[in-house]
Design an enzyme around this catalytic site. Structure first.
Site, PDB file in Angstrom:
ATOM      1  N   LYS A  49      76.943  38.794  66.546  1.00 38.24           N
ATOM      2  CA  LYS A  49      76.752  39.981  65.700  1.00 38.24           C
ATOM      3  C   LYS A  49      77.174  41.235  66.451  1.00 38.24           C
ATOM      4  CE  LYS A  49      72.426  38.503  63.983  1.00 38.24           C
ATOM      5  NZ  LYS A  49      72.803  37.144  64.127  1.00 38.24           N
ATOM      6  N   THR A  50      76.786  41.299  67.722  1.00 31.54           N
ATOM      7  CA  THR A  50      77.109  42.482  68.509  1.00 31.54           C
ATOM      8  C   THR A  50      78.613  42.625  68.623  1.00 31.54           C
ATOM      9  OG1 THR A  50      75.170  41.883  69.773  1.00 31.54           O
ATOM     10  CG2 THR A  50      76.538  43.618  70.687  1.00 31.54           C
ATOM     11  N   ASP A 240      72.946  47.218  61.732  1.00 32.53           N
ATOM     12  CA  ASP A 240      72.673  45.976  62.454  1.00 32.53           C
ATOM     13  C   ASP A 240      71.298  45.452  62.036  1.00 32.53           C
ATOM     14  OD1 ASP A 240      72.933  43.959  64.288  1.00 32.53           O
ATOM     15  OD2 ASP A 240      72.342  45.159  66.022  1.00 32.53           O
ATOM     16  N   GLU A 241      71.044  44.166  62.209  1.00 30.38           N
ATOM     17  CA  GLU A 241      69.725  43.559  61.928  1.00 30.38           C
ATOM     18  C   GLU A 241      69.236  43.937  60.529  1.00 30.38           C
ATOM     19  OE1 GLU A 241      68.412  41.505  64.139  1.00 30.38           O
ATOM     20  OE2 GLU A 241      68.786  42.252  66.171  1.00 30.38           O
ATOM     21  N   GLN A 271      66.536  35.040  60.326  1.00 27.72           N
ATOM     22  CA  GLN A 271      65.803  35.612  61.452  1.00 27.72           C
ATOM     23  C   GLN A 271      64.971  36.826  61.037  1.00 27.72           C
ATOM     24  OE1 GLN A 271      67.791  35.678  65.406  1.00 27.72           O
ATOM     25  NE2 GLN A 271      69.600  35.092  64.267  1.00 27.72           N
ATOM     26  N   ARG A 626      67.068  30.855  70.894  1.00 27.34           N
ATOM     27  CA  ARG A 626      67.257  31.671  72.106  1.00 27.34           C
ATOM     28  C   ARG A 626      67.818  30.829  73.249  1.00 27.34           C
ATOM     29  NH1 ARG A 626      68.334  35.492  69.975  1.00 27.34           N
ATOM     30  NH2 ARG A 626      68.142  34.187  68.172  1.00 27.34           N
TER      31      ARG A 626
HETATM   32  N1  LIG Z   1      84.605  35.109  69.520  1.00 20.96           N
HETATM   33  C1  LIG Z   1      83.838  34.798  70.560  1.00 20.96           C
HETATM   34  N2  LIG Z   1      84.325  34.075  71.585  1.00 20.96           N
HETATM   35  C2  LIG Z   1      83.545  33.736  72.645  1.00 20.96           C
HETATM   36  N3  LIG Z   1      82.254  34.065  72.767  1.00 20.96           N
HETATM   37  C3  LIG Z   1      81.691  34.791  71.786  1.00 20.96           C
HETATM   38  C4  LIG Z   1      82.451  35.193  70.635  1.00 20.96           C
HETATM   39  N4  LIG Z   1      81.618  35.890  69.832  1.00 20.96           N
HETATM   40  C5  LIG Z   1      80.424  35.922  70.458  1.00 20.96           C
HETATM   41  N5  LIG Z   1      80.462  35.268  71.622  1.00 20.96           N
HETATM   42  C6  LIG Z   1      79.310  35.086  72.561  1.00 20.96           C
HETATM   43  O1  LIG Z   1      78.247  34.467  71.856  1.00 20.96           O
HETATM   44  C7  LIG Z   1      76.985  34.837  72.400  1.00 20.96           C
HETATM   45  C8  LIG Z   1      76.056  35.245  71.290  1.00 20.96           C
HETATM   46  O2  LIG Z   1      76.447  36.488  70.788  1.00 20.96           O
HETATM   47  P1  LIG Z   1      75.365  37.568  70.294  1.00 20.96           P
HETATM   48  O3  LIG Z   1      74.275  37.701  71.292  1.00 20.96           O
HETATM   49  O4  LIG Z   1      76.089  38.780  69.816  1.00 20.96           O
HETATM   50  O5  LIG Z   1      74.815  36.774  69.061  1.00 20.96           O
HETATM   51  P2  LIG Z   1      73.933  37.242  67.879  1.00 20.96           P
HETATM   52  O6  LIG Z   1      74.700  36.934  66.661  1.00 20.96           O
HETATM   53  O7  LIG Z   1      73.464  38.633  68.054  1.00 20.96           O
HETATM   54  O8  LIG Z   1      72.716  36.229  68.057  1.00 20.96           O
HETATM   55  P3  LIG Z   1      71.189  36.291  67.609  1.00 20.96           P
HETATM   56  O9  LIG Z   1      71.143  36.831  66.234  1.00 20.96           O
HETATM   57  O10 LIG Z   1      70.772  34.853  67.652  1.00 20.96           O
HETATM   58  O11 LIG Z   1      70.457  37.093  68.620  1.00 20.96           O
HETATM   59  C9  LIG Z   1      77.248  35.932  73.399  1.00 20.96           C
HETATM   60  O12 LIG Z   1      77.147  35.402  74.692  1.00 20.96           O
HETATM   61  C10 LIG Z   1      78.680  36.368  73.055  1.00 20.96           C
HETATM   62  O13 LIG Z   1      79.385  36.873  74.163  1.00 20.96           O
END
Ligand SMILES: Nc1ncnc2c1ncn2[C@@H]1O[C@H](COP(=O)(O)OP(=O)(O)OP(=O)(O)O)[C@@H](O)[C@H]1O
Length: 680
Positions: A49-50, A240-241, A271, A626
């Site tokens: 997401k980030t 976000d969120e 979530q 997590r």
């Molecule tokens: N296209 C990509 N290629 C490789 N790694 C990626 C890619 N997109 C995201 N990641 C990696 O995936 C991991 C999870 O990303 P992130 O923490 O943003 O997830 P999230 O969607 O916010 O998760 P959650 O909602 O479960 O907290 C991070 O380590 C990030 O660097």
């Protein structure tokens, strides 16, 4: 025949030089590169997401969108800082005009500019929970409520009730009837307290956290020209969120998006874990209906967890009905080991198991800061804390007071808040209450004298505090300290102008507070060091108003992980509630106390409410997702500490939501020669 020649448009090359197709997967790219309009991005756990949001901002900047036209709303201050930092690393554009922050901080920024329109001045104070409680207590006292006869809700409970009202838009009667029916007979008095509380906030030129949202929405609704101003500016609103926004935040977004602006809301319905604080999941589920023609992007590639953990998580959440269907796939190789399911005789053996396993994993090469012990409620970490301490395993707990909520930090800021907002009774009382011999009675009299002087209502700062204050009637014991306080206040506002925040802190410390510290605390030195650190932090601000707002916002209870999270170079295991583990990840995760009544929580089981149980299951899902490589699900079979004597624990019903083959059961034995052969 004419030769076919293809022209490569220069617009394909972006100023940032980012190759979006390589940096992102197809699903992420589709969201990031989507045309202006309304878009909902449903991004599963660990799906980036980030990354999606930060690249979206970069994409907009690369496509001639001015940074000042972008508004990025996040759930925590930390998230907004990290995202802005990441964008800065990605693009060469000047991003200083971009607005990014939590709903509260953006609300505060907007209100600062229009406070007069709402009956406040721009130097209004922001109240935290403690301040709210003081105001509520003074209102309760002034209303002469006979709390001895029947139990009247405490200030803390009242603050929660009023907050829920503001955040959900639900009427007081309904909230009391559905959640606090033991206070139903007090309904009228509670309403009186509420009105008294609102009046007192206005009189003291103070807003609480909910006001930062509610009043922003009111401002937009009552003053179309102000709304137009912000709608005209923020052509691109990113959130976000989104699954954890409440109805006021939802309304704020809708108003800012207006008829035409672009809106991208990113979230994961699976979530959503904050309904108890007013988060409204129907906002995310109903987005496509509220914004007809909007595009829904689903991002289903998980980069975090090995397939064994992800399959288990998918199975665990599938028992929930109210959700967007998605099929989260792991991008990682299977590792051949399943998550562990470990039954232990009792809580202390559970703690011993976790501690021993932590040490073994460290020997296998997983650093301590890549491990976390997660639990439903903080008290469940007690045995673990003791065990880790005994074994000398360092840990950091995400709970307790945040830096900015500590008494000494609040004491120092009370001086600053008062000179800035001279109607701030709470800060005045706190400040004078520090002086020897100045009890609540004297403090109240001094406040009355201050009001009588008429200066509290004036726009300008008194040219010399000492000229005014030294005329007040002061008890003998306090006189010398009062004089010192006056001179300190003079230093805070030289010639009627507000000094620099760092300078103010220095004057307060040297003038009054250092003495108080040594006289009051046995750890005065470390508190002094905190204040010096605060003064250093103040160096980042020219404007004391901005500084104080930031201070209040940082001590918010908006889900920000509090306490110290183990820094990367700081070898410590993290102990955290699941709520505060939101958005974080570790190589190895221990999820403890998986017992019915603990998780799911007993109150929820008793309520027998399907929606609450679904939220509890989402919390379970957040915990599972997590983990990157190793996951341990543990529970004690007996709870010797229960009030009713030893009770046999029933394993969490969530463990029945997935097939037994998805986990490996561990039988934990004992090598103590004196123990029975059986584990218990
Ligand atoms: N296209 C990509 N290629 C490789 N790694 C990626 C890619 N997109 C995201 N990641 C990696 O995936 C991991 C999870 O990303 P992130 O923490 O943003 O997830 P999230 O969607 O916010 O998760 P959650 O909602 O479960 O907290 C991070 O380590 C990030 O660097």
């Amino acid at each position: 025949m004419a030769r076919q020649y293809t022209l490569h448009r220069s617009s394909q090359v972006h100023a940032s030089g980012i190759d979006y197709k390589t940096a992102l997967n197809e699903e992420q790219y589709a969201a990031v590169s989507s045309p202006p309009g309304r878009a909902l991005v449903i991004a599963g756990a660990g799906s980036g997401k980030t990354r999606t949001l930060t690249y979206r901002v970069a994409w907009l900047l690369d496509h001639q969108v001015d940074a000042r036209e972008i508004l990025l709303l996040t759930f925590t201050n930390k998230a907004s800082r990290e995202m802005v930092e990441r964008v800065r690393e990605l693009v060469p554009h000047d991003t200083s005009a971009l607005w990014a922050g939590t709903f509260h901080s953006i609300g505060s920024r907007i209100l600062r500019r229009h406070a007069e329109d709402l009956g406040f001045t721009k130097s209004y104070s922001i109240l935290d929970r403690d301040d709210q409680k003081s105001i509520l207590n003074s209102v309760i006292a002034s209303l002469d409520i006979d709390t001895k006869q029947r139990r009247f809700p405490k200030a803390d409970v009242l603050a929660s009730i009023f907050s829920l009202m503001e955040n959900t838009g639900v009427a007081l009667t309904e909230i009391i009837a559905s959640r606090y029916d033991q206070f139903y007979d007090w309904l009228e008095k509670i309403e009186e307290v509420r009105l008294g509380y609102i009046a007192k906030k206005l009189a003291t030129n103070s807003m609480d956290f909910d006001d930062l949202l509610v009043l922003t929405v009111r401002l937009f609704e009552q003053q179309p020209d102000v709304l137009q101003l912000y709608q005209g500016r923020f052509k691109h609103v990113l959130v976000d969120e989104y699954q954890d926004t409440n109805s006021v935040q939802g309304r704020m977004i809708d108003l800012l998006a207006g008829e035409r602006n672009s809106l991208m809301a990113v979230g994961d319905d699976a979530q959503s874990i904050y309904s108890w604080r007013g988060a409204d999941m129907s906002l995310i589920l109903g987005f496509p209906l509220r914004y007809p023609g909007s595009k829904v992007h689903i991002i289903e590639t998980n980069y975090r967890s090995v397939p064994e953990i992800l399959d288990l998580s998918n199975a665990a959440i599938s028992a929930n009905r109210g959700r967007f269907e998605k099929d989260l796939r792991s991008s990682r190789e299977a590792q051949g080991t399943l998550p562990a399911l470990v039954a232990l005789p009792d809580p202390s053996t559970q703690a011993a198991f976790v501690a021993q396993r932590i040490l073994e994993l460290r020997d296998e090469g997983i650093p301590l800061e890549e491990m976390a012990v997660l639990y439903r409620a903080h008290f469940q970490s007690l045995e673990i804390q003791m065990e880790l301490t005994v074994r000398g395993i360092p840990f950091a707990i995400t709970s307790g007071l945040r830096f900015f909520e500590q008494a000494h930090i609040k004491d120092v800021s009370a001086f600053m808040r008062f000179v800035v907002n001279r109607r701030d009774e709470i800060s005045f009382l706190r400040m004078v209450g520090l002086l020897p011999g100045c009890g609540p009675g004297t403090a109240a009299k001094l406040w009355a004298e201050w009001l009588k002087s008429g200066w509290s209502e004036r726009v300008e700062v008194p040219p010399k505090w000492s000229d005014l204050f030294l005329k007040f009637k002061i008890p003998k014991k306090t006189a010398k300290h009062w004089e010192q306080l006056c001179y300190t206040l003079d230093e805070l506002t030289p010639d009627g102008a507000l000094a620099h925040p760092s300078q103010m802190i220095f004057s307060i410390l040297e003038g009054v507070y250092a003495d108080y510290l040594t006289a009051s605390f046995d750890n005065a030195e470390s508190r002094r060091a905190d204040i010096e650190q605060l003064s250093q932090y103040g160096g980042n601000f020219d404007d004391v108003l901005e500084f104080l707002a930031q201070l209040s916002l940082m001590s918010s209870t908006d889900g920000e992980p509090s306490g110290e999270r183990a820094a990367k170079d700081d070898e410590k295991v993290t102990l955290s509630s699941i709520h505060q583990a939101k958005g974080l990840e570790w190589k190895a995760v221990f999820l403890i106390w998986l017992v019915n009544g603990q998780f799911p929580n007993g109150r929820i089981l008793e309520a027998d409410d399907a929606d609450m149980l679904e939220e509890e299951r989402r919390l379970f899902y957040v915990a599972l997702t997590r983990a990157k490589d190793e996951l341990y699900l543990t529970y004690p079979m007996m709870n010797p500490k229960s009030y009713t004597g030893d009770i046999i624990c029933r394993p969490s019903q969530f463990l029945e939501d997935f097939p037994a083959e998805m986990v490996e059961e561990w039988n934990v034995g004992n090598d103590d020669p004196w123990a029975d052969d059986e584990p218990f």
